[in-house]
Design an enzyme around this catalytic site. Structure first.
Site, PDB file in Angstrom:
ATOM      1  N   THR A 184       4.995   6.033   4.119  1.00  0.00           N
ATOM      2  CA  THR A 184       4.044   5.141   4.765  1.00  0.00           C
ATOM      3  C   THR A 184       3.726   4.018   3.778  1.00  0.00           C
ATOM      4  O   THR A 184       2.651   3.509   3.664  1.00  0.00           O
ATOM      5  CB  THR A 184       2.855   6.007   5.039  1.00  0.00           C
ATOM      6  OG1 THR A 184       3.303   7.037   5.842  1.00  0.00           O
ATOM      7  CG2 THR A 184       1.702   5.256   5.685  1.00  0.00           C
ATOM      8  N   GLU A 203      -1.632  10.096  -4.620  1.00  0.00           N
ATOM      9  CA  GLU A 203      -2.751  10.960  -4.234  1.00  0.00           C
ATOM     10  C   GLU A 203      -3.052  12.028  -5.285  1.00  0.00           C
ATOM     11  O   GLU A 203      -2.217  12.875  -5.580  1.00  0.00           O
ATOM     12  CB  GLU A 203      -2.465  11.619  -2.875  1.00  0.00           C
ATOM     13  CG  GLU A 203      -2.556  10.619  -1.722  1.00  0.00           C
ATOM     14  CD  GLU A 203      -2.169  11.202  -0.375  1.00  0.00           C
ATOM     15  OE1 GLU A 203      -2.536  10.590   0.638  1.00  0.00           O
ATOM     16  OE2 GLU A 203      -1.511  12.244  -0.329  1.00  0.00           O
ATOM     17  N   LYS A 208       0.853  -1.194   0.000  1.00  0.00           N
ATOM     18  CA  LYS A 208       0.000   0.000   0.000  1.00  0.00           C
ATOM     19  C   LYS A 208       0.884   1.237   0.000  1.00  0.00           C
ATOM     20  O   LYS A 208       2.067   1.165   0.371  1.00  0.00           O
ATOM     21  CB  LYS A 208      -0.948   0.032   1.193  1.00  0.00           C
ATOM     22  CG  LYS A 208      -0.295   0.032   2.562  1.00  0.00           C
ATOM     23  CD  LYS A 208       0.152   1.374   3.082  1.00  0.00           C
ATOM     24  CE  LYS A 208      -1.010   2.369   3.115  1.00  0.00           C
ATOM     25  NZ  LYS A 208      -0.481   3.703   3.622  1.00  0.00           N
TER      26      LYS A 208
END
Lengths: 407, 407
Positions: A196, A279, A182
């Site tokens: 992350t 994003e 992810k």
């Protein structure tokens, strides 16, 4: 159920079970706690973020991997809380979760590999994870569907799951390699051995931990360490490679190149999936830098371009404003010669010898940049260093996602 | 006319004339060509961008300043075209303009200091500038209104003019210092002696070129070199300090500290104006970093924070997501100790010893960040290095401004 269309149960490396549960960390109420349970004797090698502030689970992971000399039985991953900048309490919470996981799955605490992703600086509610352990245990399974549920549970701002897989034959035996991960924002992994983005690479090849780390480093350096969405290097990035050995195929010097190539291919595919789901992005750009003083310099130039807000916003607007790429290159710190720079968008020559190419056609360049994915090649003409790097544009949607705050 | 309200004719240093003209470079049709004509004998010191790709006028400026040993008669500034990445033709164009300026204003070609700002990689139409020279000459004047017209002519994406001024008494004589400049995007000046920010600092003090450069470096290092809007270091940034001597006041060792202080104050004011007019910004943030291993490390941390898209977008949303500041600090490369970091938003304690402060109040922190201008202080607790740095948020409007491309 929404199985991953291209992945059959046959693609899942032997020796691993997968599960997902709802612990109540995600405000959406979606699954947010996932586990990988590995056969006894599974070798492990991991790389972690180069950020000097690292999350509590990474501190625990390093201790555990050192204690077991590279063995892992259970990977316990939560999304919705990074357990970072949480002090001693954060460490204690990670350890409490490990203890409960070990009790549930019947292994030693130090055979547990915890991982967290989400907001930084908020205490981790360990009790919620512990309460969800029975759910995690009861949902275990080895199918592609189980893996898919895990891939969903670990997502944060990701819009889709990320999985890549391949198989190869070694000494008449089928070896499977699969990566699941992810990552969408705060993506500029700088992984060092001992980001992350969370990535789990699984194989049923038989490899000792030390050799496994060598394979992992070679693969990571040209895949996860060559991507950037926003240039922000996370406190939690982790890539873990597990080798169960269940295929019965060991890797020797004859089969190592093929295994390395397959591993690198699986990692590169997953790295590109992370960039492609960055994003708010609308364009994925493959940068090819060549003719640099060294490979390290080529990477420096690629990152200077990939991290320039003016370059990234021009890409968002399909604007062939190539001067911004040159300016970023000049500010990179690399010893370039402005008069030797050549630039192409795909096959279109844009800049020759540091100035506008005689073949420059603004309308064609604009058209080329309208594609979702494209390639930009820059030749610096001063050496033999080169690199390939994947990055994205910077859109108003990225700003909206990350500026969204409602009290 | 729209005179600068706070600036009277008395604030204008003696020995300088100003003018502005329309050369037709700006699509808007606004004035885009400006001149400063200095008295004979005016000393000059300049600092230019550290970008390795530099615009043609900067190459010419360096040659001219060296040739005259630090003297300038006419500064000729165009907006709308950066004359960068334009090769030999760009250099020839800059030289043609200098020749015509020298003929018009009656000085030597090498006493002309050309400057350009605007798009990179597009040939400069020298003939348009040359055709506008009679207009530039006929509009010369020494009033605040003339200066204001110059300040408007050099703007690109700036939304307002930028001027700062002060006076001081030296040996019974009034010395004036005034800075005029432009800059809004591609703002992360890294000026070295010998940045698309253009700044002209004028004084009627009497200072030799070598001493003038010393004063300029000291002022620039804590003003223009301590600001960033987007982290993009331009190919054209230039700060020029001219001393006409018309006040009759020389600067000696007794008056040097006062002169330095006044100069630094004027430069800092203009630097802050540039940040406050950054493209699309809604917040101006003053960063105070202290307790770093060295001042250079403090600046490194400030820049890591100022250039993090995740920090900047959180600021746009008034989001007290302080974990992003910590993550950027950890990724800065500076040898920090996570457990020693303290953080304040104004007087509000946010983070203590690397974790959430017991006094953390999210609602108050959110309220504090709603102000247009505010202060964030970080103490690293590992040394005595410190710095002050000014930066901005990153908004959807910034992306719109820079992604706007219409064919």
């Amino acid at each position: 159920m929404n199985s991953i269309p291209f992945l059959s149960d046959d693609a899942i490396p032997g020796g691993f079970l997968f599960s997902a549960a709802r612990a109540g960390l995600k405000a959406s109420g979606r699954t947010d706690f996932a586990g990988i349970v590995a056969d006894k004797g599974t070798s492990a090698a991991a790389m972690f973020t180069a950020n000097r502030i690292i999350a509590a689970p990474l501190i625990v992971d390093k201790i555990h991997l050192s204690r077991t000399a590279g063995h892992v039985r259970v990977v316990a991953i939560n999304a919705g809380n990074a357990n970072c900048a949480t002090g001693e309490a954060g460490l204690a919470a990670a350890r409490r979760v490990c203890g409960a996981v070990a009790a549930t799955f019947g292994c030693h605490e130090y055979e547990v590999f915890p991982a967290s992703t989400g907001i930084i600086g908020v205490p981790l509610p360990a009790e919620k994870l512990i309460a969800a352990l029975p759910q995690l245990q009861s949902s275990l399974g080895r199918s592609a569907e189980h893996l898919y549920q895990l891939a969903l549970a670990i997502m944060t701002t990701d819009t889709r799951e990320k999985v890549s897989a391949t198989t190869l034959e070694i000494a008449g035996k089928t070896v499977r390699i699969l990566a699941v991960g992810k990552g969408s924002g705060m993506i500029h992994p700088q992984l060092v051995p001992h980001a992350t983005m969370l990535v789990y690479v699984l194989t049923d090849a038989q490899v000792e931990p030390a050799a496994l780390l060598g394979f992992l480093q070679s693969a990571v350096n040209v895949s996860f360490n060559r991507i950037s969405v926003d240039g922000d290097t996370s406190t939690n990035d982790t890539v873990l490679l597990l080798a169960s050995g269940s295929s019965g195929a060991g890797i020797d010097s004859a089969s190592a190149p093929a295994f390395q190539q397959a591993l690198t291919q699986v990692c590169t595919s997953l790295a590109k999936q992370i960039v492609a789901d960055g994003e708010g992005i609308t364009h994925v750009v493959e940068l090819e830098i060549e003719g640099a003083p060294s490979d390290a310099d080529a990477i420096k130039v690629a990152k200077a371009i990939a991290h320039s807000p003016l370059v990234k916003t021009a890409w968002a607007g399909c604007d062939p404003n190539w001067g911004r790429l040159l300016s970023a290159t000049g500010a990179s710190g690399v010893a370039i010669d402005p008069a030797k720079i050549n630039l192409w968008f795909g096959e279109l020559e844009i800049c020759r010898n540091g100035e506008r190419s005689p073949f420059y056609d603004e309308a064609k360049a604009h058209e080329y940049l309208k594609q979702r994915e494209y390639r930009i090649r820059m030749s610096l003409g001063v050496g033999t260093g080169s690199c390939r790097f994947w990055t994205t544009d910077l859109t108003t949607e990225y700003v909206r996602i990350n500026a969204d705050y409602s009290t």
